[in-house]
Enzyme design. Structure first.
Site, mmCIF file in Angstrom:
data_model
loop_
_atom_site.group_PDB
_atom_site.id
_atom_site.type_symbol
_atom_site.label_atom_id
_atom_site.label_comp_id
_atom_site.label_asym_id
_atom_site.label_seq_id
_atom_site.Cartn_x
_atom_site.Cartn_y
_atom_site.Cartn_z
ATOM 1 N N CYS A 48 -5.482 8.569 9.314
ATOM 2 C CA CYS A 48 -5.114 7.466 10.642
ATOM 3 C C CYS A 48 -5.265 8.875 10.926
ATOM 4 O O CYS A 48 -4.716 9.550 11.624
ATOM 5 C CB CYS A 48 -5.007 6.103 10.639
ATOM 6 N N LYS A 89 0.933 -0.801 0.146
ATOM 7 C CA LYS A 89 0.089 -0.204 0.029
ATOM 8 C C LYS A 89 0.480 0.890 0.250
ATOM 9 O O LYS A 89 0.714 1.819 -0.670
ATOM 10 C CB LYS A 89 -0.918 0.502 1.129
ATOM 11 N N ASN A 90 1.865 0.898 0.873
ATOM 12 C CA ASN A 90 2.997 2.069 0.510
ATOM 13 C C ASN A 90 3.486 2.619 0.168
ATOM 14 O O ASN A 90 4.449 3.699 -0.537
ATOM 15 C CB ASN A 90 2.644 2.848 2.107
ATOM 16 N N ARG A 127 -0.390 14.159 12.390
ATOM 17 C CA ARG A 127 0.143 14.652 10.831
ATOM 18 C C ARG A 127 0.322 16.043 10.226
ATOM 19 O O ARG A 127 -0.492 16.261 9.125
ATOM 20 C CB ARG A 127 -1.369 14.115 10.277
ATOM 21 N N ASP A 168 4.820 1.000 11.868
ATOM 22 C CA ASP A 168 3.363 0.375 11.425
ATOM 23 C C ASP A 168 3.151 -0.549 11.718
ATOM 24 O O ASP A 168 1.787 -1.438 11.398
ATOM 25 C CB ASP A 168 3.180 0.050 10.263
ATOM 26 N N ARG A 171 -8.667 0.195 4.986
ATOM 27 C CA ARG A 171 -7.585 0.487 4.032
ATOM 28 C C ARG A 171 -6.296 0.297 3.960
ATOM 29 O O ARG A 171 -4.996 0.341 3.073
ATOM 30 C CB ARG A 171 -7.235 2.176 5.051
HETATM 31 C C1 EPZ Z 1 3.686 7.034 5.867
HETATM 32 O O1 EPZ Z 1 2.867 8.479 6.787
HETATM 33 C C2 EPZ Z 1 3.128 5.808 5.955
HETATM 34 N N1 EPZ Z 1 2.178 6.415 4.780
HETATM 35 C C3 EPZ Z 1 2.959 5.573 7.741
HETATM 36 O O2 EPZ Z 1 2.004 4.477 7.374
HETATM 37 C C4 EPZ Z 1 3.682 5.547 8.375
HETATM 38 O O3 EPZ Z 1 3.393 5.399 9.402
HETATM 39 C C5 EPZ Z 1 4.925 6.521 8.326
HETATM 40 O O4 EPZ Z 1 5.512 7.031 6.828
HETATM 41 C C6 EPZ Z 1 6.240 6.155 8.987
HETATM 42 O O5 EPZ Z 1 6.688 5.129 9.056
HETATM 43 C C7 EPZ Z 1 1.901 5.885 4.162
HETATM 44 O O6 EPZ Z 1 2.568 5.831 3.606
HETATM 45 C C8 EPZ Z 1 0.204 6.509 2.830
HETATM 46 P P1 EPZ Z 1 5.951 10.986 7.740
HETATM 47 P P2 EPZ Z 1 3.575 9.263 6.483
HETATM 48 O O7 EPZ Z 1 5.734 11.852 7.177
HETATM 49 O O8 EPZ Z 1 4.047 9.852 5.508
HETATM 50 C C9 EPZ Z 1 6.100 13.744 11.281
HETATM 51 C C10 EPZ Z 1 -0.155 2.766 7.425
HETATM 52 O O9 EPZ Z 1 -0.417 2.437 9.145
HETATM 53 N N2 EPZ Z 1 5.568 14.955 10.454
HETATM 54 O O10 EPZ Z 1 7.287 9.779 7.870
HETATM 55 O O11 EPZ Z 1 2.321 10.086 7.285
HETATM 56 C C11 EPZ Z 1 4.393 13.078 11.022
HETATM 57 O O12 EPZ Z 1 3.596 13.923 12.480
HETATM 58 C C12 EPZ Z 1 0.608 4.642 7.459
HETATM 59 O O13 EPZ Z 1 -0.193 2.054 7.090
HETATM 60 C C13 EPZ Z 1 5.620 15.875 10.139
HETATM 61 O O14 EPZ Z 1 5.562 16.657 11.368
HETATM 62 O O15 EPZ Z 1 4.927 9.398 7.464
HETATM 63 C C14 EPZ Z 1 5.061 11.913 12.262
HETATM 64 O O16 EPZ Z 1 4.982 12.366 13.937
HETATM 65 C C15 EPZ Z 1 0.164 5.331 8.774
HETATM 66 N N3 EPZ Z 1 5.079 17.257 9.262
HETATM 67 C C16 EPZ Z 1 6.261 11.944 11.855
HETATM 68 O O17 EPZ Z 1 7.287 12.904 11.110
HETATM 69 C C17 EPZ Z 1 5.293 16.442 7.968
HETATM 70 O O18 EPZ Z 1 4.811 17.271 7.595
HETATM 71 C C18 EPZ Z 1 6.241 10.568 10.662
HETATM 72 O O19 EPZ Z 1 5.710 10.634 9.317
HETATM 73 C C19 EPZ Z 1 5.056 15.141 8.075
HETATM 74 C C20 EPZ Z 1 5.240 14.184 9.004
#
Ligand code: EPZ
Length: 420
Positions: free
Chosen positions: A117, A23-24, A122, A306, A398
């Site tokens: 989610c 998915k990711n 986020r 995850d 999802r």
């Molecule tokens: C991706 O989300 C994945 N989703 C998530 O999988 C996964 O948990 C996450 O990466 C971490 O590996 C997809 O790929 C569609 P991040 P993403 O940006 O990109 C903070 C699942 O269960 N952050 O690495 O949203 C954020 O709040 C899903 O399949 C900011 O502060 O993750 C978090 O605390 C859930 N500002 C941390 O960074 C930003 O602009 C990691 O987020 C972006 C992120």
């Protein structure tokens, strides 16, 4: 109408499954189709609501996609830079990827804020900051992000945090941007390597994905291609953790050890028997496993957030105690009160969950709070004595295509019930 999963626990799990497409990886790769002005054929596909939502978003950009021979045909020959409204973006977090792709191709974009989610606030500040670093003028108003790219230029961007999504957004944004862009302190997840492979197959010039620095040499345009999306390492980890929890003998096909080393190391510490031969992994587990005293989630290559909820489900029935620390998201312990309803002994303090293993869990009515919490509750229900009903199944759908069918193949007593 409500959809529920009803389980009767106690069966061991045994059998062979092919790992679904990731998915990711699929989500950013579908967004990257905006960069192409040709036809794309994906050799594999996975029927998930998040993937369907992304295809709906592509269709508002005049990019048609059709299921074909077990894969997906995408026609990106006539992409239109239309506004993406909140009814589309609110459904999935991945909608934010469209921003970087539209800016790369059209130098402008208007999209509403993304959904996703509820595992934390986020924010998208790292995405926005990175785009501004490439000269994009960003105006956020009335829930929409207006991006103007007339002054965009290639350059160096350092991410404050190795955000997966921000890394993917910026890679896409620089793909059709003349000159050399160097992205530093980027995320190293395997899904980013898969995105790089896909873009390069269409004629992009990107290197370094999987390391903390990615270099993009902008090109004029991208041509069509054929591509197979990587296997889902989180899906695989979920089924490995389910078998470790319930006991049994599971073989998965399409496994890549280097994408899952942190999990395999923890499962080996728990006294599972693991054999890997090429892309096949076999896990055998029998009786009560040993608890792992400390587990931390961190960006790749460390233990993935995850799999945190699913690992917690295993630890609730292990012999001993486990401190699970969630370092990536600020609100990803939604599964804790639901597991406690089943007899688990867990207490949460800040970013740490303290799990004291128990001999057995008991079936209960439990409510998924997010995608991976839902998967964890299915694992617990397969283990618990008696009936478990998992509500809010839409979260699970999802990220898992008919999860109940897969567990039935392995001997699990689980069925989907739709109540009017
Ligand atoms: C991706 O989300 C994945 N989703 C998530 O999988 C996964 O948990 C996450 O990466 C971490 O590996 C997809 O790929 C569609 P991040 P993403 O940006 O990109 C903070 C699942 O269960 N952050 O690495 O949203 C954020 O709040 C899903 O399949 C900011 O502060 O993750 C978090 O605390 C859930 N500002 C941390 O960074 C930003 O602009 C990691 O987020 C972006 C992120």
């Amino acid at each position: 109408m409500e959809t529920k999963l009803v389980l009767t626990g106690g069966q061991k799990l045994a059998g062979l499954l092919d790992i679904d497409a990731s998915k990711n990886a699929f989500l950013p790769i579908l967004a990257a189709c905006v960069l192409c002005d040709g036809e794309i054929f994906f050799e594999n596909y996975v029927n998930l609501t998040d993937i369907f939502c992304m295809r709906e978003i592509l269709s508002t950009l005049n990019i048609d996609s059709q299921l074909l021979d077990g894969g997906l045909y995408v026609n990106a020959k006539n992409v239109k830079n239309n506004k993406i409204t909140h009814d589309m973006t609110m459904k999935i977090r991945a909608s934010i990827f469209i921003l970087g792709a539209l800016l790369s191709r059209f130098r402008s974009a208007v999209i509403a804020y993304p959904g996703g989610c509820n595992i934390g606030s986020r924010p998208i500040d790292l995405h926005i900051k990175g785009l501004k670093g490439l000269g994009v003028r960003v105006v956020e108003r009335h829930g929409y992000i207006y991006c103007h790219g007339e002054n965009m230029k290639a350059g160096d961007v350092v991410l404050d945090f190795p955000s997966v999504g921000a890394t993917e957004s910026l890679v896409m944004c620089a793909t059709l941007l003349k000159g050399r862009t160097v992205l530093k302190n980027v995320a190293k997840e395997p899904e980013i390597v898969n995105l790089q492979d896909f873009l390069n197959k269409m004629g992009a010039k990107i290197s370094g994905a999987g390391s903390d620095t990615i270099v993009i040499e902008g090109v004029e345009k991208l041509h069509g291609t054929q591509f197979k999306v990587m296997a889902d390492r989180i899906w695989a980890g979920t089924f490995l953790l389910a078998t470790a929890t319930c006991g049994g003998d599971l073989t998965l096909k399409g496994f890549k050890l280097q994408d899952n080393e942190s999990l395999i190391s923890l499962l080996s510490q728990s006294a599972c028997k693991i054999d890997i031969d090429g892309d096949m992994i076999r896990l055998r587990a029998n009786g009560r496993l040993r608890a792992v005293p400390e587990i931390q989630t961190l960006p790749f290559p460390y233990f993935p957030t995850d799999l945190q909820s699913q690992m917690m489900a295993l630890q609730t029935v292990c012999d001993g105690g486990c401190i699970l620390q969630e370092n990536v998201f600020e609100n990803r312990f939604g599964v804790v009160p639901e597991l406690c309803k089943m007899g688990a002994k867990i207490s949460v303090k800040g970013r740490s969950a303290y799990v004291q293993g128990v001999e057995r869990l008991y079936g209960a009515h439990v409510f998924a709070t997010d995608l991976r919490a839902g998967a964890a509750l299915v694992i617990a229900g397969l283990k618990a004595e008696g009936y478990t009903t998992v509500h809010n199944v839409h979260y699970i759908d999802r990220g898992y295509d008919r999860i109940e069918e897969k567990f039935k193949i392995l001997g699990g007593n689980i069925k989907r019930v739709v109540e009017e």
